[in-house]
Design an enzyme around this catalytic site. Structure first.
Site, short mmCIF file in Angstrom:
data_model
loop_
_atom_site.label_atom_id
_atom_site.label_comp_id
_atom_site.label_asym_id
_atom_site.label_seq_id
_atom_site.Cartn_x
_atom_site.Cartn_y
_atom_site.Cartn_z
N GLU A 32 10.26 45.53 -2.44
CA GLU A 32 10.01 46.25 -1.19
C GLU A 32 8.54 46.62 -1.09
OE1 GLU A 32 11.95 46.67 1.26
OE2 GLU A 32 13.94 46.28 0.44
N CYS A 38 15.09 26.89 0.10
CA CYS A 38 14.15 25.97 0.74
C CYS A 38 14.44 25.72 2.22
CB CYS A 38 14.12 24.66 -0.02
SG CYS A 38 13.44 24.83 -1.69
#
Length: 340
Positions: free
Chosen positions: A103, A129
């Protein structure tokens, strides 16, 4: 296909797609040299990366370069080429697998770096991906809905740490052949960044129309390719088999709504010779219409599709049909058609 597996877009255009490549080149010969003692001990030949994967070299960030700075640079250039001011952007989606910390999101750093307004929604999408294609789909849906006018989809990847960690681990005593092969795919990874700008087609009739596409999931294979900065561990044989079954399933089901048998270009996720050959064979693609970047850039994760599209874009002509397609760890597949 039922449910949300098929998406169609009415008024969305790709206005620009740009790549930023890392400047330091690492050849497969360089990696072979570092691994020579373990290759000899395991009785494995040199040149596996070149002969099996088809990866001759990949890019790594040089000193002073970072994946998020490169993503910001790609985003600025994409906005410039699209003729869109930062203040006009209503959405930023970052799709990077790479992140410096849990974060906050990578998106906030890029949002700030691009100078986007506080009204611009920003967040990360993580889907191995396929993240960039998923991000384009979501952005297109929000443009079609009228909630936003312009979106930036962006990605920056840094393979340096995983590459260093993998080589160090493979050099340890006790590594066996199966251990080496389970980490082989990590050695094909490369670094780079890409960005795309999407907007309404009616305001940009010269843009490249995003028509829509399909997705498909086979999450029973969620443990076949698992990665972190420590390393990427892959059951290559099972991954290839499951991936191709998923692609064929999606390709076959998509025929109800789409006709992708004779596209002008197939921009596939860049993995290796083995993966590309299997994909071409499974779907019956014309190999001459499948441009390759993995021989010199390696597998750049979610950035590989937009990087390949950016490199191919100068060769495309108005009216060309382009299909983005790939398989991501998990397993998931996604395909998206663009009318150039």
């Amino acid at each position: 296909m039922d449910g949300n597996a098929t998406s169609t877009h009415k008024n969305v255009a790709l206005l620009s797609v740009v790549s930023t490549l890392a400047t330091r080149i690492t050849t497969s010969h360089d990696i072979d040299s570092q691994l020579q003692p373990v290759l000899r001990r395991l009785r494995l030949p040199s040149g596996l990366l070149q002969r099996v994967a088809g990866v001759q070299e990949r890019r790594n960030w040089a000193e002073g370069e970072t994946f998020d700075d490169a993503a910001v640079l790609a985003g600025k250039q994409a906005l410039l080429e699209a003729g869109i001011e930062p203040g006009q952007v209503g959405l930023l989606i970052n799709t990077s697998v790479t992140r410096k910390h849990l974060e906050p999101s990578v998106a906030v750093r890029i949002h700030h770096g691009l100078g986007l307004p506080s009204s611009a929604i920003n967040f990360d999408i993580a889907n191995a991906c396929l993240g960039f294609v998923n991000g384009m789909t979501l952005a297109a849906q929000l443009i079609d809905s009228g909630q936003i006018k312009y979106a930036v989809v962006i990605d920056g990847e840094d393979a340096d740490e995983i590459q260093v960690n993998t080589i160090e681990r493979l050099q340890r005593e006790g590594i066996k052949r199966k251990d080496f092969m389970s980490e082989f795919a990590s050695l094909t990874l490369g670094s780079g960044a890409a960005a795309a700008v999407l907007g309404p087609l009616d305001a940009h009739p010269g843009g490249h129309r995003i028509l829509g596409g399909v997705t498909r999931a086979a999450t029973q294979f969620n443990d076949l390719c698992v990665g972190s900065v420590d390393g990427m561990f892959t059951d290559a044989k099972a991954l290839l088999k499951g991936g191709m079954e998923l692609v064929v399933s999606a390709w076959t089901a998509a025929r109800r709504d789409w006709n992708w048998a004779n596209m002008d270009r197939y921009i596939v996720h860049q993995v290796s010779d083995v993966h590309t050959n299997a994909l071409v064979k499974a779907t019956g693609l014309d190999r001459s219409k499948v441009p390759l970047t993995y021989p010199t850039l390696g597998n750049v994760g979610p950035a590989s599709i937009p990087i390949t599209l950016a490199q191919e874009a100068p060769l495309l002509k108005p009216g060309n049909r382009v299909l983005l397609m790939g398989v991501g760890s998990g397993l998931n597949t996604a395909m998206m058609e663009i009318l150039w």
